[in-house]
Design an enzyme around this catalytic site. Structure first.
Site, PDB file in Angstrom:
ATOM      1  CG  HIS A   1      -1.821  -1.140   1.336  1.00  0.00           C
ATOM      2  ND1 HIS A   1      -2.378  -1.560   2.531  1.00  0.00           N
ATOM      3  CD2 HIS A   1      -2.289  -1.991   0.403  1.00  0.00           C
ATOM      4  CE1 HIS A   1      -3.161  -2.598   2.318  1.00  0.00           C
ATOM      5  NE2 HIS A   1      -3.123  -2.869   1.032  1.00  0.00           N
TER       6      HIS A   1
ATOM      7  CE1 TYR B   1      21.172  -1.337 -13.693  1.00  0.00           C
ATOM      8  CE2 TYR B   1      22.361   0.534 -14.616  1.00  0.00           C
ATOM      9  CZ  TYR B   1      21.830  -0.135 -13.530  1.00  0.00           C
ATOM     10  OH  TYR B   1      21.974   0.395 -12.272  1.00  0.00           O
TER      11      TYR B   1
ATOM     12  CG  ASP C   1      15.990   2.745 -17.764  1.00  0.00           C
ATOM     13  OD1 ASP C   1      16.700   3.399 -16.981  1.00  0.00           O
ATOM     14  OD2 ASP C   1      16.043   2.836 -19.008  1.00  0.00           O
TER      15      ASP C   1
HETATM   16  O1  LIG Z   1      -4.828  -5.135   1.541  1.00  0.00           O
HETATM   17  C1  LIG Z   1      -4.955  -5.915   2.481  1.00  0.00           C
HETATM   18  C2  LIG Z   1      -5.996  -5.781   3.525  1.00  0.00           C
HETATM   19  O2  LIG Z   1      -6.866  -4.741   3.156  1.00  0.00           O
HETATM   20  C3  LIG Z   1      -3.989  -7.012   2.646  1.00  0.00           C
HETATM   21  O3  LIG Z   1      -3.383  -7.324   1.418  1.00  0.00           O
HETATM   22  C4  LIG Z   1      -2.906  -6.546   3.595  1.00  0.00           C
HETATM   23  O4  LIG Z   1      -2.184  -5.515   2.939  1.00  0.00           O
HETATM   24  C5  LIG Z   1      -1.954  -7.644   3.961  1.00  0.00           C
HETATM   25  O5  LIG Z   1      -2.716  -8.658   4.533  1.00  0.00           O
HETATM   26  P1  LIG Z   1      -1.983  -9.963   5.109  1.00  0.00           P
HETATM   27  O6  LIG Z   1      -0.951 -10.395   4.083  1.00  0.00           O
HETATM   28  O7  LIG Z   1      -1.308  -9.574   6.423  1.00  0.00           O
HETATM   29  O8  LIG Z   1      -3.101 -10.956   5.303  1.00  0.00           O
END
Ligand SMILES: O=C(CO)[C@@H](O)[C@H](O)COP(=O)(O)O
Length: 224
Positions: free
Chosen positions: A99, A216, A122
């Site tokens: 995220h 590269y 690249d």
């Molecule tokens: O996006 C989500 C939850 O909204 C998941 O992808 C978490 O980012 C990671 O979850 P776990 O791998 O800990 O279950």
């Protein structure tokens, strides 16, 4: 096969630490997986475990149906999607989900990242495409990743309203793609905030991509 599993367990701990090092994840968000060579299996992060608590033994061995081999373990929320990608893209041996901040800004806007930097040409060979909105917990995200990246040069996709998913010939390559995706997402986001970005001509993108992918870096040592 067990030798591969033991090796990959250690590598996955190190690669998850790279996500923290490059500021791509907070708390327990994100995950990395690696296909086990020569077996219909992969390893993935356990769900909801803090990065500092990850150990080789905590990595969950799963079937390509997305089931934990040891039913007492709870694999990542995205296990079904990772499994779907491994089943439908046999060349993929590593996947990452984050995220990361600037990539999520593009995800929230529902926009692909245009190819306006040589670093994008690249690494991604063009824009970083936008994938569809998909709910978490099943195969829907994986289906969107396969639909978007099949036949596409990019190894990263911005899943709408969610975040980054990357693929690679191994887990390390997928981590690199996630690091580079956030780097260019930040630069292009900043540029867009200050004005229009200048696109790179397609022939130049092709030339830059070919050089980076094939010339590269250091040449492999000659085999005896
Ligand atoms: O996006 C989500 C939850 O909204 C998941 O992808 C978490 O980012 C990671 O979850 P776990 O791998 O800990 O279950």
């Amino acid at each position: 096969m067990l030798g591969h599993v033991d090796r990959l367990r250690g590598e996955l701990v190190d690669l998850h630490a790279q996500l923290v090092r490059y500021g791509l994840v907070v708390w327990t968000g994100g995950n990395v997986s690696a296909r086990v060579p020569g077996a219909d299996l992969f390893l993935i992060k356990p769900s909801g475990v803090l990065y500092e608590d990850l150990t080789p033994a905590s990595m969950v061995l799963c079937t390509l149906d997305g089931e934990a081999v040891d039913p007492s373990q709870s694999p990542s929320s995205d296990t079904g999607s990772h499994a779907y990608v491994y089943r439908h893209m046999p060349e993929v041996a590593g996947q990452v989900h984050t995220h990361s901040t600037y990539a999520c800004a593009w995800a929230a806007r529902g926009e692909e990242i245009p190819c306006v930097l040589t670093a994008m040409a690249d690494e991604f060979g063009g824009p970083i495409p936008l994938g569809p909105f998909a709910l978490i917990g099943g195969e829907d995200i994986g289906r969107g990743v396969v639909e978007t990246l099949t036949g596409h040069r990019s190894k990263a996709v911005i899943m709408q309203n969610h975040g980054t998913f990357t693929i690679g010939k191994d887990a390390r390559s997928a981590v690199k793609a996630a690091v580079m995706c956030e780097d260019v997402a930040r630069s292009v986001h900043m540029a867009r905030a200050l004005g229009e970005c200048v696109p790179i001509p397609q022939d130049a993108i092709d030339s830059l991509y070919d050089r980076y992918q094939n010339v590269y870096g250091q040449r492999p040592a000659p085999t005896a």
